[in-house]
Scaffold this motif. Structure first.
Motif, PDB file in Angstrom:
ATOM      1  N   CYS A  47     -21.948 -44.884 -33.692  1.00  0.00           N
ATOM      2  CA  CYS A  47     -20.894 -44.094 -34.332  1.00  0.00           C
ATOM      3  C   CYS A  47     -21.526 -42.986 -35.163  1.00  0.00           C
ATOM      4  N   ILE A  52     -22.409 -48.602 -36.649  1.00  0.00           N
ATOM      5  CA  ILE A  52     -22.196 -49.362 -35.413  1.00  0.00           C
ATOM      6  C   ILE A  52     -23.170 -48.850 -34.371  1.00  0.00           C
ATOM      7  N   THR A  92     -22.458 -55.269 -28.920  1.00  0.00           N
ATOM      8  CA  THR A  92     -22.555 -54.617 -30.218  1.00  0.00           C
ATOM      9  C   THR A  92     -23.802 -55.175 -30.881  1.00  0.00           C
ATOM     10  N   GLU A  96     -20.757 -55.094 -36.207  1.00  0.00           N
ATOM     11  CA  GLU A  96     -19.566 -55.798 -35.693  1.00  0.00           C
ATOM     12  C   GLU A  96     -18.457 -55.849 -36.754  1.00  0.00           C
ATOM     13  N   LEU A  99     -16.054 -52.795 -36.965  1.00  0.00           N
ATOM     14  CA  LEU A  99     -15.123 -52.496 -35.878  1.00  0.00           C
ATOM     15  C   LEU A  99     -13.698 -52.859 -36.275  1.00  0.00           C
ATOM     16  N   THR A 101      -9.395 -52.198 -35.012  1.00  0.00           N
ATOM     17  CA  THR A 101      -8.589 -51.845 -33.854  1.00  0.00           C
ATOM     18  C   THR A 101      -7.234 -51.289 -34.266  1.00  0.00           C
ATOM     19  N   VAL A 111     -10.616 -49.140 -30.424  1.00  0.00           N
ATOM     20  CA  VAL A 111     -11.594 -49.754 -31.316  1.00  0.00           C
ATOM     21  C   VAL A 111     -12.409 -48.626 -31.945  1.00  0.00           C
ATOM     22  N   CYS A 113     -14.807 -47.207 -35.716  1.00  0.00           N
ATOM     23  CA  CYS A 113     -15.591 -47.543 -36.903  1.00  0.00           C
ATOM     24  C   CYS A 113     -14.715 -47.368 -38.135  1.00  0.00           C
ATOM     25  N   ILE A 120     -14.930 -46.008 -30.562  1.00  0.00           N
ATOM     26  CA  ILE A 120     -16.005 -46.755 -29.909  1.00  0.00           C
ATOM     27  C   ILE A 120     -15.636 -47.128 -28.472  1.00  0.00           C
TER      28      ILE A 120
END
Length: 172
Positions: A47, A52, A92, A96, A99, A101, A111, A113, A120
């Motif tokens: 990201c 990430i 990943t 993690e 993340l 959503t 999904v 960051c 992502i």
């Protein structure tokens, strides 16, 4: 031509990517054989803030530019370039916990960051084995190129498509 090379090129890998793969194989195993067939390319991405990081160990397929209003808004751009990747090929490796959503439409989860907002991937309730990967977060050359433009009926009015790729008014 070696049948393994035909298989590798049929999944959309560039000639340069194939050459890189074969140069990594010892001279004695360059004939069509098991070592070549078992080689795996690893793609990496991250990201914007670097919180990430991920790896992909399988092929990217169905690469396209999407001009739908959802993709334009999500990426703050004229279109999103994405590909499909098998969820089992995704890992990943860092972040993690960052993340998050967002369900953009029923069964479709974006999904991203939670720190920098980078998109992502997208996961689908109907097809949990496949992710849609926006190529903009890749840190390595995927070796594949887009094959078409979709949802051009919704494209940004200020953007003109200037390539020769196929164009579909909706999802093609």
């Amino acid at each position: 031509m070696c049948s393994k090379l035909v298989v590798l090129s049929s999944i959309g890998l560039s000639e340069r990517m194939l050459a890189d793969w074969f140069s990594a194989v010892p001279q004695t195993s360059r004939k069509c054989g098991r070592k070549i067939a078992s080689l795996k390319m690893t793609l990496s991405g991250s990201c914007l803030c670097g919180g990430i990081q991920y790896e992909i160990t399988g092929p990217l397929t169905d690469v396209y530019h999407c001009h739908c209003s959802m993709c334009r808004k999500l990426h703050a751009a004229a279109f999103r370039t994405c590909a499909k990747v098998q969820a089992s090929d995704w890992r990943t490796i860092k972040g993690e916990e960052l993340l998050k959503t967002y369900e953009s439409s029923p069964g479709e989860f974006k999904v991203f960051c939670s720190t920098c907002g980078s998109s992502i991937h997208t996961r689908f309730t109907e097809k949990p084995e496949v992710y849609a990967l926006p190529l903009g977060t890749l840190d390595t050359d995927p070796g594949v190129r887009p094959g078409r433009h979709v949802f051009v009926g919704n494209k940004a009015p200020w953007y003109e498509i200037a390539d020769d790729l196929l164009q579909f008014t909706e999802n093609g």
